[in-house]
Design a protein around this motif. Structure first.
Motif, PDB file in Angstrom:
ATOM      1  N   ASP A 199     -20.375 -38.677  15.044  1.00 55.84           N
ATOM      2  CA  ASP A 199     -20.763 -38.051  13.779  1.00 55.84           C
ATOM      3  C   ASP A 199     -21.995 -37.162  13.937  1.00 55.84           C
ATOM      4  OD1 ASP A 199     -19.129 -38.198  11.633  1.00 55.84           O
ATOM      5  OD2 ASP A 199     -20.208 -39.797  10.596  1.00 55.84           O
ATOM      6  N   HIS A 200     -22.877 -37.549  14.856  1.00 53.84           N
ATOM      7  CA  HIS A 200     -24.165 -36.878  15.004  1.00 53.84           C
ATOM      8  C   HIS A 200     -24.090 -35.607  15.847  1.00 53.84           C
ATOM      9  CE1 HIS A 200     -23.437 -39.627  18.332  1.00 53.84           C
ATOM     10  NE2 HIS A 200     -23.888 -38.628  19.051  1.00 53.84           N
ATOM     11  N   ILE A 201     -22.954 -35.360  16.510  1.00 49.93           N
ATOM     12  CA  ILE A 201     -22.843 -34.191  17.384  1.00 49.93           C
ATOM     13  C   ILE A 201     -23.124 -32.922  16.579  1.00 49.93           C
ATOM     14  CG2 ILE A 201     -21.244 -32.821  18.775  1.00 49.93           C
ATOM     15  CD1 ILE A 201     -21.930 -35.320  20.196  1.00 49.93           C
ATOM     16  N   GLY A 202     -24.001 -32.054  17.109  1.00 48.56           N
ATOM     17  CA  GLY A 202     -24.398 -30.855  16.372  1.00 48.56           C
ATOM     18  C   GLY A 202     -23.329 -29.784  16.310  1.00 48.56           C
ATOM     19  N   VAL A 203     -22.306 -29.916  17.149  1.00 46.68           N
ATOM     20  CA  VAL A 203     -21.188 -28.964  17.142  1.00 46.68           C
ATOM     21  C   VAL A 203     -20.068 -29.556  16.288  1.00 46.68           C
ATOM     22  CG1 VAL A 203     -19.489 -27.790  18.614  1.00 46.68           C
ATOM     23  CG2 VAL A 203     -21.802 -28.206  19.461  1.00 46.68           C
ATOM     24  N   PRO A 204     -19.377 -28.756  15.464  1.00 45.34           N
ATOM     25  CA  PRO A 204     -18.261 -29.307  14.682  1.00 45.34           C
ATOM     26  C   PRO A 204     -17.178 -29.897  15.583  1.00 45.34           C
ATOM     27  CG  PRO A 204     -18.871 -27.123  13.883  1.00 45.34           C
ATOM     28  CD  PRO A 204     -19.626 -27.329  15.153  1.00 45.34           C
ATOM     29  N   ASP A 239     -29.073 -46.871  10.684  1.00 41.72           N
ATOM     30  CA  ASP A 239     -29.309 -47.498  11.990  1.00 41.72           C
ATOM     31  C   ASP A 239     -28.109 -47.286  12.906  1.00 41.72           C
ATOM     32  OD1 ASP A 239     -31.744 -48.296  11.089  1.00 41.72           O
ATOM     33  OD2 ASP A 239     -31.264 -50.438  10.963  1.00 41.72           O
ATOM     34  N   GLU A 240     -26.918 -47.373  12.354  1.00 41.91           N
ATOM     35  CA  GLU A 240     -25.707 -47.187  13.147  1.00 41.91           C
ATOM     36  C   GLU A 240     -25.661 -45.794  13.760  1.00 41.91           C
ATOM     37  OE1 GLU A 240     -25.262 -50.529  10.515  1.00 41.91           O
ATOM     38  OE2 GLU A 240     -25.769 -48.427  10.072  1.00 41.91           O
ATOM     39  N   VAL A 243     -28.149 -45.605  16.652  1.00 40.80           N
ATOM     40  CA  VAL A 243     -27.610 -46.290  17.833  1.00 40.80           C
ATOM     41  C   VAL A 243     -26.553 -45.422  18.505  1.00 40.80           C
ATOM     42  CG1 VAL A 243     -26.238 -48.263  18.615  1.00 40.80           C
ATOM     43  CG2 VAL A 243     -28.141 -48.619  17.031  1.00 40.80           C
ATOM     44  N   SER A 244     -25.670 -44.844  17.698  1.00 39.94           N
ATOM     45  CA  SER A 244     -24.621 -43.987  18.250  1.00 39.94           C
ATOM     46  C   SER A 244     -25.214 -42.784  18.979  1.00 39.94           C
ATOM     47  CB  SER A 244     -23.699 -43.511  17.118  1.00 39.94           C
ATOM     48  OG  SER A 244     -22.728 -42.617  17.604  1.00 39.94           O
ATOM     49  N   PHE A 245     -26.261 -42.206  18.415  1.00 42.58           N
ATOM     50  CA  PHE A 245     -26.886 -41.053  19.057  1.00 42.58           C
ATOM     51  C   PHE A 245     -27.557 -41.455  20.368  1.00 42.58           C
ATOM     52  CE2 PHE A 245     -30.185 -37.707  19.500  1.00 42.58           C
ATOM     53  CZ  PHE A 245     -29.325 -36.622  19.553  1.00 42.58           C
ATOM     54  N   TYR A 246     -28.145 -42.641  20.396  1.00 38.91           N
ATOM     55  CA  TYR A 246     -28.736 -43.150  21.643  1.00 38.91           C
ATOM     56  C   TYR A 246     -27.668 -43.245  22.737  1.00 38.91           C
ATOM     57  CZ  TYR A 246     -30.136 -46.652  25.060  1.00 38.91           C
ATOM     58  OH  TYR A 246     -30.368 -47.317  26.233  1.00 38.91           O
ATOM     59  N   GLY A 254     -24.725 -50.005  25.472  1.00 43.11           N
ATOM     60  CA  GLY A 254     -25.388 -50.990  24.625  1.00 43.11           C
ATOM     61  C   GLY A 254     -26.272 -50.342  23.581  1.00 43.11           C
ATOM     62  N   GLU A 255     -27.001 -51.188  22.853  1.00 46.85           N
ATOM     63  CA  GLU A 255     -27.924 -50.700  21.833  1.00 46.85           C
ATOM     64  C   GLU A 255     -29.336 -50.620  22.401  1.00 46.85           C
ATOM     65  OE1 GLU A 255     -27.751 -53.025  18.301  1.00 46.85           O
ATOM     66  OE2 GLU A 255     -25.603 -52.708  17.991  1.00 46.85           O
ATOM     67  N   PRO A 256     -30.169 -49.722  21.856  1.00 44.20           N
ATOM     68  CA  PRO A 256     -31.565 -49.665  22.297  1.00 44.20           C
ATOM     69  C   PRO A 256     -32.369 -50.809  21.680  1.00 44.20           C
ATOM     70  CG  PRO A 256     -31.221 -48.120  20.502  1.00 44.20           C
ATOM     71  CD  PRO A 256     -29.877 -48.728  20.800  1.00 44.20           C
ATOM     72  N   LEU A 257     -33.525 -51.076  22.265  1.00 44.47           N
ATOM     73  CA  LEU A 257     -34.419 -52.087  21.691  1.00 44.47           C
ATOM     74  C   LEU A 257     -35.045 -51.594  20.395  1.00 44.47           C
ATOM     75  CD1 LEU A 257     -36.476 -53.672  24.620  1.00 44.47           C
ATOM     76  CD2 LEU A 257     -34.993 -54.857  23.000  1.00 44.47           C
TER      77      LEU A 257
END
Length: 616
Positions: A199-204, A239-240, A243-246, A254-257
């Motif tokens: 979802d966070h990708i800057g390109v469509p 938050d989701e 995490v996805s962008f990380y 995995g998830e970041p701390l």
């Protein structure tokens, strides 16, 4: 261009097998990785077009498109980004051009769950296509090139390259899905994965949808939000999504701390998004490893791994920085010499240290995990970052005599809280192992007085402590260097006086093996120990230099005797060979306790056997 068959690099074959077997339980990540690569290709075209707008070829509307063909059983991920030439496609899709590859494979455990984390960190997203596909075909035309190129493989030992009839700029990746993975041909499944991971990708990111009514044409429709996540306000990002962008940035499954999203306005304007990972990458200690933040200027991607914004001791941090002040044509050389980037580096460093302080305060168990993975790297900080030395010291964790095991770690603040009246220094000892530190004879009088001692046993510790002089006004004092400045009692002074003639005889006996012989009151149970001068090189520092191939000067010890110990008292009545043997044994015992080894162990054994026979 003719069709050619190439052999995969050995490491690629190994990696493909690992991926297929280790990552199948997390199949969705293949789509995340391929979309991420496609978006990166768009970013790279946008950056190169800053200098050569002709690369757009009249089409600056960059996008990623996904199309499923149920009849053929294929899924195609397309972009109109930078594209690849024949040589680039062979280089990028047939080899792993990464130093430390051997170390990567050695670090794999055989545990599929653990190894999947390492595979992700290795940054080989394209090969994840073989998790769901038994054949992968790539068609690409580089921006500005006349001809396209084709790449095809079943993910076994070889791949083919040849001409492609692709006329549009960019890359199409065609996956011939395995029978068990045909669910990825369903629109609802693809939408779910795109929303979850991209979802966070800057390109469509657009998905092809069939017409709902018979005879109605289908078409591509955007699925993701298409807005760079870091450009939004924090209140707009879940938050989701963070995490996805990380996961997109780091290729970590995995998830970041923890993370920090911050917009700076005023003299300098920039946005930073910083993540502290939960797991250490396999190549954290590889010297050739690239680290740094993704750099954007006014939302335009400039470079990966802009190391100038992170000091070496914070190289584990992932994230990006988007500057409104840097020029779009900025180079690594300009960044290195820029006062602006140095200012940003200082501010970003402080922010990361604040993140860690907050983590340690609010989530001590998570911080304990962080310390286990990254503590040795953070220990490089006091030498590298003078301005933040006290903040770094507050984040350090130590074993100490307050606990009798390696599991319990203490902070310097906890140490200061426990300091008894009369103690004005922070005492520490550096040794080759935890037990060597814990049982060091140098601690005897400190234990007797109830002074806690920090027990340091990692290779970097002595070097780190040479750059830490004090914490919150309390100086550090090594238990093995110089004198402890502990006032002798009247009884101890009398004991010294009674055998004061022994010192000169011991010095004559040892000669230039020692720099000095003196009485000490740091010992209670042991007869003798060796220490170094306050400013001299310690045993551990000499070993550290030797381990990296640097010649270290010979360590000349000060030999200290406990005047109250019966063995030392007995020296006063010995003469000749008996005296020489006793002094040599005392000195070698002290060396063994300090260094863990002797230059002449056989001589030590002979003298010890001789003493035992006398006793018998």
């Amino acid at each position: 261009m003719t069709t050619q068959t190439h052999g995969f690099q050995t490491e690629v074959q190994q990696l493909l097998q690992l991926m297929i077997h280790s990552l199948y339980s997390n199949r969705d990540i293949f789509l995340r990785e391929l979309i991420s690569n496609a978006a990166d290709a768009a970013d790279k075209l946008r950056f190169k077009a800053l200098e050569n707008a002709d690369l757009y070829e009249g089409d600056g509307d960059l996008k990623v498109r996904i199309k499923a063909d149920k009849d053929k059983g294929t899924l195609t991920i397309s972009d109109n980004g930078i594209g690849m030439t024949e040589s680039e496609i062979v280089e990028h899709l047939g080899t792993i051009a990464k130093s430390g590859t051997k170390a990567f494979f050695q670090s794999l455990s055989g545990d599929a769950a653990k190894d999947s984390q390492l595979i992700g960190q290795f940054g080989v997203g394209f090969y994840s296509a073989f998790i769901v596909a038994d054949t992968v075909e790539v068609h690409s035309r580089a921006a500005g090139a006349k001809e396209g190129v084709m790449w095809r493989s079943k993910g076994e030992g070889t791949f083919e390259t040849g001409p492609s009839d692709k006329t549009s700029r960019g890359t199409d990746i065609v996956l011939f899905l395995k029978d068990d993975d045909k669910d990825f041909l369903e629109s609802y499944k693809l939408e779910q994965v795109i929303h979850t991971y991209s979802d966070h990708i800057g390109v469509p990111v657009e998905l092809y949808k069939e017409g709902k009514e018979e005879g109605e044409d289908g078409g591509f429709a955007p699925v993701n939000q298409g807005t760079a996540l870091w450009t939004k306000s924090k209140s707009e990002v879940s938050d989701e999504e963070y995490v996805s962008f990380y996961q997109h940035l780091s290729h970590d499954f995995g998830e970041p701390l923890t993370w920090s999203h911050n917009k700076v306005e005023g003299k300098h304007e920039y946005t930073s998004l910083l993540y502290i990972p939960k797991n250490a990458p396999w190549d954290l200690y590889q010297r050739e490893r690239q680290h740094g933040l993704k750099l954007y200027v006014k939302r335009v991607f400039i470079m990966d791994d802009a190391e100038v914004f992170l000091p070496q001791y914070l190289r584990f941090v992932k994230g990006l920085v988007d500057s409104a002040d840097l020029p779009l044509n900025v180079s690594r050389e300009i960044l290195q010499d820029s006062k602006l980037t140095q200012s940003m580096k200082g501010a970003i460093s402080k922010r990361i240290l604040s993140m860690l302080e907050k983590l340690a305060k609010d989530k001590p168990e998570d911080y304990a995990g962080f310390w286990k993975n990254f503590g040795a790297v953070l220990k490089e900080g006091p030498a590298e970052d003078f301005a933040n030395r006290e903040a770094i010291a507050g984040l350090l964790r130590f074993n100490s005599t307050h606990h009798d095991d390696t599991e319990h770690l203490v902070s310097l603040d906890e140490y200061l809280e426990r300091m008894p009246e009369g103690q004005d220094k922070i005492y520490y000892v550096v040794a080759d192992s935890f037990n060597a530190a814990r049982f060091s004879p140098h601690l005897e009088v400190l234990r007797k007085k109830g002074f806690e001692v920090l027990l340091l046993s990692e290779r970097i510790d002595d070097w780190m402590m040479s750059h830490l002089t004090e914490y919150k006004g309390k100086p550090f004092a090594s238990a093995t260097r110089g004198e402890l400045d502990i006032e002798a009692t009247d009884e101890e002074k009398e004991a010294e006086k009674a055998i004061e003639g022994v010192l000169a005889k011991v010095k004559d006996s040892l000669g230039d093996k020692v720099s000095e012989v003196r009485f000490t009151h740091r010992l209670t149970d042991s007869p003798a120990c060796v220490v170094t001068d306050e400013h001299g090189m310690s045993s551990q520092m000499a070993k550290l230099l030797a381990s990296v191939g640097q010649a270290a000067p010979e360590v000349k010890y000060i030999f200290e005797l406990n005047p109250e110990h019966p063995v030392v008292k007995s020296l006063d009545g010995r003469e000749g060979e008996n005296f020489e043997d006793a002094v040599a044994l005392l000195f070698e015992q002290a060396l063994l306790a300090e260094r863990g080894s002797l230059e002449d162990p056989s001589g030590f054994v002979k003298r010890l056997n001789k003493l035992m026979l006398q006793g018998l």
